[in-house]
Scaffold this motif. Sequence first.
Motif, PDB file in Angstrom:
ATOM      1  N   VAL A  19       6.896  -6.006   1.644  1.00 41.86           N
ATOM      2  CA  VAL A  19       5.849  -5.447   0.788  1.00 41.86           C
ATOM      3  C   VAL A  19       5.141  -4.354   1.569  1.00 41.86           C
ATOM      4  N   THR A  20       5.042  -3.174   0.971  1.00 41.55           N
ATOM      5  CA  THR A  20       4.282  -2.102   1.606  1.00 41.55           C
ATOM      6  C   THR A  20       3.125  -1.708   0.707  1.00 41.55           C
ATOM      7  N   LEU A  21       1.994  -1.428   1.322  1.00 41.78           N
ATOM      8  CA  LEU A  21       0.831  -0.908   0.594  1.00 41.78           C
ATOM      9  C   LEU A  21       0.617   0.523   1.056  1.00 41.78           C
ATOM     10  N   MET A  22       0.213   1.400   0.144  1.00 41.54           N
ATOM     11  CA  MET A  22       0.008   2.814   0.500  1.00 41.54           C
ATOM     12  C   MET A  22      -1.008   3.415  -0.440  1.00 41.54           C
ATOM     13  N   ASP A  23      -1.827   4.353   0.084  1.00 41.61           N
ATOM     14  CA  ASP A  23      -2.850   4.970  -0.757  1.00 41.61           C
ATOM     15  C   ASP A  23      -2.865   6.495  -0.685  1.00 41.61           C
ATOM     16  N   TYR A  24      -1.864   7.096  -0.005  1.00 40.65           N
ATOM     17  CA  TYR A  24      -1.841   8.560   0.119  1.00 40.65           C
ATOM     18  C   TYR A  24      -0.527   9.094  -0.433  1.00 40.65           C
ATOM     19  N   GLU A  25      -0.613   9.809  -1.530  1.00 43.73           N
ATOM     20  CA  GLU A  25       0.588  10.244  -2.242  1.00 43.73           C
ATOM     21  C   GLU A  25       1.263  11.480  -1.652  1.00 43.73           C
ATOM     22  N   HIS A  26       0.662  12.094  -0.632  1.00 43.44           N
ATOM     23  CA  HIS A  26       1.246  13.303  -0.052  1.00 43.44           C
ATOM     24  C   HIS A  26       1.900  13.054   1.308  1.00 43.44           C
ATOM     25  N   GLN A  27       2.133  11.798   1.667  1.00 42.35           N
ATOM     26  CA  GLN A  27       2.817  11.461   2.911  1.00 42.35           C
ATOM     27  C   GLN A  27       4.329  11.631   2.712  1.00 42.35           C
ATOM     28  N   PRO A  28       4.954  12.578   3.432  1.00 44.05           N
ATOM     29  CA  PRO A  28       6.394  12.815   3.231  1.00 44.05           C
ATOM     30  C   PRO A  28       7.260  11.585   3.458  1.00 44.05           C
ATOM     31  N   ALA A  29       6.869  10.726   4.394  1.00 38.97           N
ATOM     32  CA  ALA A  29       7.689   9.561   4.716  1.00 38.97           C
ATOM     33  C   ALA A  29       7.645   8.485   3.633  1.00 38.97           C
ATOM     34  N   ASN A  30       6.855   8.699   2.571  1.00 43.52           N
ATOM     35  CA  ASN A  30       6.920   7.790   1.425  1.00 43.52           C
ATOM     36  C   ASN A  30       8.339   7.730   0.855  1.00 43.52           C
ATOM     37  N   HIS A  31       9.090   8.810   1.041  1.00 43.49           N
ATOM     38  CA  HIS A  31      10.478   8.839   0.560  1.00 43.49           C
ATOM     39  C   HIS A  31      11.262   7.656   1.138  1.00 43.49           C
ATOM     40  N   LEU A  32      11.027   7.361   2.390  1.00 46.67           N
ATOM     41  CA  LEU A  32      11.739   6.263   3.050  1.00 46.67           C
ATOM     42  C   LEU A  32      11.147   4.914   2.643  1.00 46.67           C
ATOM     43  N   ALA A  33       9.837   4.783   2.787  1.00 50.79           N
ATOM     44  CA  ALA A  33       9.181   3.493   2.546  1.00 50.79           C
ATOM     45  C   ALA A  33       9.380   3.010   1.116  1.00 50.79           C
ATOM     46  N   PHE A  34       9.216   3.897   0.154  1.00 48.44           N
ATOM     47  CA  PHE A  34       9.258   3.487  -1.238  1.00 48.44           C
ATOM     48  C   PHE A  34      10.674   3.148  -1.710  1.00 48.44           C
ATOM     49  N   ARG A  35      11.668   3.710  -1.067  1.00 48.38           N
ATOM     50  CA  ARG A  35      13.048   3.400  -1.442  1.00 48.38           C
ATOM     51  C   ARG A  35      13.530   2.069  -0.853  1.00 48.38           C
ATOM     52  N   PHE A  36      13.067   1.745   0.351  1.00 56.96           N
ATOM     53  CA  PHE A  36      13.607   0.577   1.040  1.00 56.96           C
ATOM     54  C   PHE A  36      12.735  -0.676   0.932  1.00 56.96           C
ATOM     55  N   ALA A  37      11.459  -0.534   0.584  1.00 59.94           N
ATOM     56  CA  ALA A  37      10.594  -1.707   0.442  1.00 59.94           C
ATOM     57  C   ALA A  37      10.962  -2.485  -0.818  1.00 59.94           C
ATOM     58  N   SER A  38      10.744  -3.796  -0.772  1.00 58.23           N
ATOM     59  CA  SER A  38      11.012  -4.639  -1.938  1.00 58.23           C
ATOM     60  C   SER A  38       9.918  -4.498  -2.989  1.00 58.23           C
ATOM     61  N   ARG A  39       8.689  -4.281  -2.528  1.00 56.70           N
ATOM     62  CA  ARG A  39       7.557  -4.116  -3.440  1.00 56.70           C
ATOM     63  C   ARG A  39       6.601  -3.081  -2.882  1.00 56.70           C
ATOM     64  N   ILE A  40       5.995  -2.303  -3.780  1.00 57.31           N
ATOM     65  CA  ILE A  40       5.069  -1.239  -3.404  1.00 57.31           C
ATOM     66  C   ILE A  40       3.748  -1.494  -4.125  1.00 57.31           C
ATOM     67  N   ILE A  41       2.658  -1.556  -3.366  1.00 56.50           N
ATOM     68  CA  ILE A  41       1.339  -1.806  -3.945  1.00 56.50           C
ATOM     69  C   ILE A  41       0.447  -0.602  -3.652  1.00 56.50           C
ATOM     70  N   VAL A  42      -0.077   0.013  -4.695  1.00 56.11           N
ATOM     71  CA  VAL A  42      -0.861   1.242  -4.558  1.00 56.11           C
ATOM     72  C   VAL A  42      -2.138   1.135  -5.389  1.00 56.11           C
ATOM     73  N   PRO A  43      -3.153   1.961  -5.074  1.00 53.85           N
ATOM     74  CA  PRO A  43      -4.350   1.987  -5.920  1.00 53.85           C
ATOM     75  C   PRO A  43      -4.012   2.469  -7.332  1.00 53.85           C
ATOM     76  N   GLY A  44      -4.848   2.113  -8.277  1.00 55.24           N
ATOM     77  CA  GLY A  44      -4.618   2.520  -9.653  1.00 55.24           C
ATOM     78  C   GLY A  44      -4.585   4.021  -9.845  1.00 55.24           C
ATOM     79  N   SER A  45      -5.234   4.765  -8.947  1.00 56.52           N
ATOM     80  CA  SER A  45      -5.290   6.222  -9.076  1.00 56.52           C
ATOM     81  C   SER A  45      -4.046   6.926  -8.531  1.00 56.52           C
ATOM     82  N   PHE A  46      -3.155   6.184  -7.879  1.00 51.71           N
ATOM     83  CA  PHE A  46      -1.964   6.799  -7.274  1.00 51.71           C
ATOM     84  C   PHE A  46      -1.103   7.398  -8.388  1.00 51.71           C
TER      85      PHE A  46
END
Length: 335
Positions: free
Chosen positions: A108-135
Amino acid sequence: MRLWIDLANSPHVPFFKALAERFKAERHEIETTAREFAETIPLAQAAGFAPQVVGEHAGRAVSAKAGGLMSRAWALRKWARGRRFDLAISHNSYSQILAARALRIKSVTLMDYEHQPANHLAFRFASRIIVPGSFPAQSLRRYGARAGKVRRYHGTKEDVYLADFQPDPSFAAQLCELGVKPDNVLVLMRPPAHDALYHRFQNTLFDEALTMLAAKENVRIVLLPRNEVQRAAYAGKPVIVPARPLDGANLIAASDVVISAGGTINREAAALGVPAASMYAGKWAAVDEGLVQEGRLRRIANAADLSSLAVEKKRTASPRRSREVIDEVVRLIFE
């Protein structure tokens, strides 16, 4: 369950300290790893963690970051093998996510910054993604996050660990030892994260602000460097650079103004109801734009904005007190 928490950066410590207390109350077992970066290790130890230190920051170069990420992922995989973890949890620890994937551990990964380039890696390989409602949903799609594994919570990650915060009356004595008197205007400053992947630009406004504020007679500036290079760079300036980590929440609560070229400390100030100003020169997160709309965060983009910034003793703080956020996040992790 057997849980594996990885602390990759110092802001992760208070966040996971609050969550770990909930996990333990539900009788889960926890083991922790941490990266040698900024003040992550001493803060983790002060928070009651006993982390296994694995890896360190690889520097500013993108190629070095990629190599460091992979080598740390390999080291984490080696450490975690045979420990029979049920779940790996982090705030976008890319190395942990890769290691967990290799070991077939759900992550499970949590993230709150939508402009992080490495989200490409984290969001593809994590089983679950938890973000703020504003993401932004568009950002989730662009980074390869399938809708079925995305969960949203209301508020900010800082609400998770600051909603019930009560200041320590004895903290004023620590400030006095640093040379900050009760009648001084205390300004807390945090420089830009020059080594971060998302920070690929120059930001001179922060140093201009520091010079301007240092010239004010009754102002005392406490500056929190991000690394030893910054510590050395600001050592000769008319600012107070604490020799050891201070309790972040108490320091913010005691401040009259918080000025940062980053994100977390400004959101912490907003959660505690302390006046905050951001000099971040990159793409702003939707969660920060929301705090501006709430009137809890001010944007400083140029010299004119800087000159109009009120630097004075704050009035009574008005914290957000979003107490339901931590319950929501815990539920989403185990849902």
